[in-house]
Scaffold this motif. Structure first.
Motif, short mmCIF file in Angstrom:
data_model
loop_
_atom_site.label_atom_id
_atom_site.label_comp_id
_atom_site.label_asym_id
_atom_site.label_seq_id
_atom_site.Cartn_x
_atom_site.Cartn_y
_atom_site.Cartn_z
N VAL A 1 0.84 -1.29 0.11
CA VAL A 1 0.02 -0.09 -0.08
C VAL A 1 0.88 1.31 -0.06
N GLY A 2 0.42 2.26 -0.85
CA GLY A 2 1.27 3.32 -0.85
C GLY A 2 2.47 3.50 -1.62
N THR A 3 2.74 2.74 -2.63
CA THR A 3 3.95 2.45 -3.28
C THR A 3 3.71 2.19 -4.72
N SER A 4 4.42 2.75 -5.66
CA SER A 4 4.43 2.50 -7.21
C SER A 4 5.60 2.14 -7.58
N GLU A 5 5.08 1.32 -8.98
CA GLU A 5 6.27 0.78 -9.77
C GLU A 5 6.29 1.63 -11.05
N ILE A 6 7.55 1.83 -11.65
CA ILE A 6 7.62 2.48 -12.91
C ILE A 6 8.41 1.45 -14.06
N HIS A 7 7.84 0.95 -14.98
CA HIS A 7 8.35 0.38 -16.09
C HIS A 7 8.62 1.22 -17.33
N VAL A 8 10.01 0.95 -17.76
CA VAL A 8 10.29 1.50 -18.90
C VAL A 8 10.38 0.58 -20.15
N LEU A 9 9.82 1.13 -21.17
CA LEU A 9 9.99 0.45 -22.48
C LEU A 9 10.64 1.29 -23.44
N VAL A 10 11.66 0.60 -24.20
CA VAL A 10 12.49 1.30 -25.22
C VAL A 10 12.14 0.51 -26.61
N GLN A 11 12.12 1.63 -27.77
CA GLN A 11 11.75 1.32 -29.14
C GLN A 11 12.64 2.01 -29.87
N ASN A 12 13.43 1.37 -30.70
CA ASN A 12 14.60 1.84 -31.44
C ASN A 12 14.32 1.13 -32.83
N ARG A 13 13.50 0.58 -33.21
CA ARG A 13 13.06 -0.19 -34.49
C ARG A 13 11.82 0.40 -35.01
N PRO A 14 11.84 0.62 -36.40
CA PRO A 14 10.54 0.95 -36.84
C PRO A 14 9.24 0.30 -36.64
N GLY A 15 8.06 1.01 -36.28
CA GLY A 15 7.01 -0.01 -35.87
C GLY A 15 5.89 0.93 -35.20
N GLU A 16 4.70 0.92 -35.44
CA GLU A 16 3.70 1.89 -35.09
C GLU A 16 3.28 1.71 -33.75
N ASP A 17 3.42 0.38 -33.10
CA ASP A 17 3.21 -0.35 -31.71
C ASP A 17 4.35 -0.46 -30.81
N PHE A 18 4.17 -0.17 -29.72
CA PHE A 18 5.47 -0.53 -28.72
C PHE A 18 5.51 -2.00 -28.66
N PRO A 19 6.63 -2.65 -28.69
CA PRO A 19 6.90 -4.04 -28.64
C PRO A 19 6.58 -4.40 -27.14
N GLU A 20 6.30 -5.75 -26.78
CA GLU A 20 6.25 -6.17 -25.46
C GLU A 20 7.32 -6.21 -24.71
N VAL A 21 8.47 -6.20 -25.18
CA VAL A 21 9.99 -6.12 -24.49
C VAL A 21 10.76 -5.23 -25.44
N SER A 22 11.62 -4.38 -24.65
CA SER A 22 12.46 -3.23 -25.26
C SER A 22 13.25 -3.85 -26.26
N THR A 23 13.37 -2.93 -27.31
CA THR A 23 14.10 -3.48 -28.39
C THR A 23 15.78 -3.25 -27.99
N ASP A 24 16.06 -2.70 -27.05
CA ASP A 24 17.29 -2.55 -26.64
C ASP A 24 17.46 -2.52 -25.12
N LEU A 25 17.71 -3.80 -24.59
CA LEU A 25 17.78 -3.60 -23.20
C LEU A 25 18.62 -3.05 -22.58
N GLN A 26 20.03 -2.56 -23.13
CA GLN A 26 20.96 -1.72 -22.35
C GLN A 26 20.55 -0.46 -22.46
N ARG A 27 19.79 0.20 -23.39
CA ARG A 27 19.35 1.38 -23.29
C ARG A 27 18.46 1.47 -22.24
N GLU A 28 17.24 0.45 -22.20
CA GLU A 28 16.32 0.55 -20.97
C GLU A 28 16.96 0.65 -19.84
N ASP A 29 18.07 -0.09 -19.65
CA ASP A 29 18.82 -0.28 -18.21
C ASP A 29 19.32 1.25 -18.00
#
Length: 334
Positions: free
Chosen positions: A158-186
């Motif tokens: 209770v009273g906490t939050s999570e922030i998830h980050v997703l990176v897309q660096n390949r052409p596409g209209e929608d965000f992928p389920e997993v970042s296309t560049d894990l190092q950049r996400e980190d």
């Protein structure tokens, strides 16, 4: 006979002699024999206003003694894992996210401030789902374009939050389920976490990011009727199993065995609050009782499970003991 044995014998004999002489009389129940004394009598002509009772306990005209014996439960320990204004980076396999204090609608403006400071222009915003998406940008000439999605979600506690980050660096209209560049996400997760840790919480609450709302209730609940309590956890199954194992260790349980195939942990536990007698403390002996339990996680769906606690040998747990241990585990789940 060794000198240590002689010294030990002398200590024991001395203690027995002192006990026989009454040097260690138990005074813990002396208050039960206390009697009311007569009011202080002052000499004639001396005012007694300064000696009057300021907090007089009113008398009870009628009372009923309830049948049976009652035990006062111990106060609940402070087992909340996330400290005030603390920011953590959590990891599970290739997944990583930021965990911090504050509901999503309190964290939302702080993330907006970070995006402005970093020069990331916002594209789509979904306040109901707690999602912020940036526009495409060029990091350097000739490099692929990139954009980010930040998802603010209610934390387990209770009273906490999570922030998830997703990176897309390949052409596409929608965000992928997993970042296309894990190092950049980190990199982005670390920079954002550092900013949130360094910045002061201003107490600003946004009307956006309604996910979890202002009356956030977390993702873990103690449920069940008297004597059959259990924990209900709303997390992906893989993360729930890993989070439970970490919580058990932090709560002071020793994991003797674990079987993901049947979703069970076999544990041993010594209550850290159990008091030792003065003699055990004196000679350095730890005679606290070690109990053995089995914890089972039943998966009810892809994002829901329940956690059950019992003795290993099938003996039935007392109602207050099961509830206290489950609350302790609950406090360390995140």
């Amino acid at each position: 006979m060794s000198s240590s044995t002689v010294k030990y014998s002398i200590v024991v004999v001395s203690l027995l002699a002192m006990s026989a002489c009454g040097a260690f009389r138990d005074r813990s129940h002396d208050y039960r024999r206390a009697e009311l004394s007569k009011p202080l009598e002052l000499p004639p002509g001396v005012e007694s206003d300064a000696l009057g009772d300021r907090y007089v306990v009113p008398g009870i005209e009628s009372h009923t003694v309830l049948p049976g014996e009652f035990s006062l439960p111990r106060p609940e320990p402070l087992t909340k894992n996330v400290g005030t204004a603390e920011v953590k980076i959590q990891k599970l396999d290739d997944q990583r996210w930021i965990l911090l204090d504050g509901t999503p609608n309190q964290v939302w403006p702080r993330v907006r401030a970070f995006l402005d400071r970093a020069g990331l222009k916002l594209g789509d915003i979904d306040g109901e789902q707690g999602i912020m998406e940036t526009e495409w940008r060029e990091t350097e000439p000739g490099a692929p374009l990139e954009r980010f999605r930040f998802v603010l979600d209610q934390g387990v506690q209770v009273g906490t939050s999570e922030i998830h980050v997703l990176v897309q660096n390949r052409p596409g209209e929608d965000f992928p389920e997993v970042s296309t560049d894990l190092q950049r996400e980190d990199q982005m997760v670390r920079v954002l976490a550092q900013y949130l840790a360094d910045s002061e919480a201003q107490g600003t609450v946004s009307i956006l990011a309604r996910r979890g709302g202002s009356e956030s209730k977390g993702k873990i609940f103690l449920e069940g009727e008297e004597g059959n309590h259990y924990l209900r956890l709303f997390l992906p199954n893989e993360r729930a199993w890993a989070a439970l194992g970490l919580a058990l260790t932090k709560a002071g349980f020793e994991i003797e065995d674990a079987s993901p195939a049947v979703n069970k942990y076999w544990l041993s536990y010594i209550d850290p609050e159990e008091e030792l007698g003065w003699f055990s403390r004196m000679i350095g002996a730890d005679r606290r009782k070690r109990s053995r339990y089995v914890v089972e996680m039943k998966m009810l769906g892809e994002f829901e499970s329940v956690i059950l606690l019992n003795y290993q040998k099938g003996r039935r747990l007392r109602n207050d003991e099961r509830e206290a241990l489950l609350k302790r585990i609950m406090g360390f789940l995140h």
